[in-house]
Design an enzyme around this catalytic site. Sequence first.
Site, PDB file in Angstrom:
ATOM      1  N   TYR A  96       0.868  -1.189   0.000  1.00  0.00           N
ATOM      2  CA  TYR A  96       0.000   0.000   0.000  1.00  0.00           C
ATOM      3  C   TYR A  96       0.892   1.222   0.000  1.00  0.00           C
ATOM      4  O   TYR A  96       1.847   1.303   0.774  1.00  0.00           O
ATOM      5  CB  TYR A  96      -0.894  -0.009   1.246  1.00  0.00           C
ATOM      6  N   LYS A 106       4.464   9.269   8.661  1.00  0.00           N
ATOM      7  CA  LYS A 106       4.336   8.722  10.016  1.00  0.00           C
ATOM      8  C   LYS A 106       5.372   9.303  10.997  1.00  0.00           C
ATOM      9  O   LYS A 106       5.233  10.444  11.414  1.00  0.00           O
ATOM     10  CB  LYS A 106       4.365   7.193   9.968  1.00  0.00           C
ATOM     11  N   ASP A 119       9.314   3.033  -0.602  1.00  0.00           N
ATOM     12  CA  ASP A 119       8.283   3.708   0.189  1.00  0.00           C
ATOM     13  C   ASP A 119       8.561   3.357   1.648  1.00  0.00           C
ATOM     14  O   ASP A 119       8.203   2.277   2.119  1.00  0.00           O
ATOM     15  CB  ASP A 119       6.898   3.247  -0.252  1.00  0.00           C
TER      16      ASP A 119
HETATM   17  N1  PLP Z   1       2.918   4.252   2.198  1.00  0.00           N
HETATM   18  C1  PLP Z   1       2.896   3.324   3.165  1.00  0.00           C
HETATM   19  C2  PLP Z   1       3.921   2.235   3.170  1.00  0.00           C
HETATM   20  C3  PLP Z   1       1.934   3.383   4.173  1.00  0.00           C
HETATM   21  O1  PLP Z   1       1.926   2.450   5.133  1.00  0.00           O
HETATM   22  C4  PLP Z   1       0.991   4.436   4.148  1.00  0.00           C
HETATM   23  C5  PLP Z   1      -0.037   4.524   5.195  1.00  0.00           C
HETATM   24  O2  PLP Z   1      -0.268   3.647   5.965  1.00  0.00           O
HETATM   25  C6  PLP Z   1       1.064   5.386   3.127  1.00  0.00           C
HETATM   26  C7  PLP Z   1       2.041   5.270   2.164  1.00  0.00           C
HETATM   27  C8  PLP Z   1       0.103   6.528   3.078  1.00  0.00           C
HETATM   28  O3  PLP Z   1       0.361   7.438   4.098  1.00  0.00           O
HETATM   29  P1  PLP Z   1      -0.778   8.421   4.621  1.00  0.00           P
HETATM   30  O4  PLP Z   1      -1.815   7.580   5.261  1.00  0.00           O
HETATM   31  O5  PLP Z   1      -0.057   9.349   5.541  1.00  0.00           O
HETATM   32  O6  PLP Z   1      -1.313   9.136   3.421  1.00  0.00           O
END
Ligand code: PLP
Length: 426
Positions: A142, A265, A237
């Site tokens: 994700y 985060k 990511d």
């Molecule tokens: N990338 C990863 C690996 C994530 O775990 C998340 C959210 O859980 C995101 C991107 C998206 O971040 P946000 O919820 O701050 O938009």
Amino acid sequence: MSKSHDLFVKAQDAIPGGVNSPVRAFKGVGGDPVFMKRAKGAYMYDADDKAYVDYIGSWGPMVLGHNHPEVVAEVHAAVDRGMSFGAPTEIEIQAAEMVRKLVPSMEQVRMVSSGTEATMSAIRLARGFTGRDTIVKFEGCYHGHGDSLLVKAGSGLLTLGTPSSPGVPADLAKHTLTLDYNNLEQAQQMFAEKGSQIACLILEPVAGNMNCIPPVPGFLEGLRKLCDESGTVLIFDEVMTGFRVALGGAQAYYGITPDLSTFGKVIGGGMPVGAFGGKREIMNYIAPLGPVYQAGTLSGNPVAMSAGLKTMQLISQPGFYEALTETTAKLVAGLQQKADEAGIPFFSRSIGGMFGLFFTDQGPVDNFEQITNCDTERFGKFFHLMLEQGIYLAPSAYEAGFVSAAHTDEEIQKTLNAAEKAFSQL
Ligand code: PLP
């Protein structure tokens, strides 16, 4: 009835599903979400004042524990100076320099307000830089809710059973190709056929949105090589793994350097912050330096930067990650022992301050197919038995858990006592 239940009833009228992010609903485990009103250290307190040992940590950010006094003091001071200026401020430089120091591949850093913005911007930049449209991601990873990335996605989409979201035009989704996580051979075949058309390959270097699946040996190395050979931008990511599996993120933990990285985060210490960055040569393509447009009214917000910067300073203290890793390993080993003693088929693992719990008799779970074969019903039962006893785990068998520096032996022991009882009732 409880106050929390009353709030949920009310919330469902005003807010779709009663929640502002689907992962907060208890769709993967059944029942009502618990409404929280305050938090401190390793604990959250619900609307009825029940205390929970928190293993979600706001889905990752609270690596210091909730409301660390030094972070709170910085935030108060920043608020007093002004909430938002829409003009550059010194703290943005300090935060960017701190990120560069902790993650050396980040030659330049652009701050945004969420992980979604960070990944969306990074893939746009990769497309602009390479002049190519195709992107590649892995099933079950994700990367936020940007259109191009809601294809065979993990996290809430996996929990809800809609890994590819309606609302994303087929004409756009066709540019997103997907591969199986930890299957290097498949990636090699795809790159042999299409490598010269692929703008970027984006992945979670430890997949935390289909529980907790680390890369098998050679996987990241192999992907790095494929990207080098085809002129494809490799994006890690690290929204979840950054400042979580190690101070320098998964790229430090595994010793593989991506071209671009995304963060979220922990980087905001509980405030809305994301960041993307990497090679200067690529970052030069972003506006106002280059032609690829990306912007944000609240990007680099000084209050958010103050929380993030103080958090990064505190986690840089010697021994921080050694202690976090040890506490998390202790939790996971204890849970494994309790499950084994109760004869429950179970597998658990941790990497730094992140962990995964799997109800399976297959042993190590290394890919998407294996995770979807785990016993989600049994996880749901376990989740509720733990919740009743004041232990707050992620409400889905497809989400990783998080430990903070505020978790001590006392909280771990409490959790293991609760788990013993829960396993005996499964
Ligand atoms: N990338 C990863 C690996 C994530 O775990 C998340 C959210 O859980 C995101 C991107 C998206 O971040 P946000 O919820 O701050 O938009």
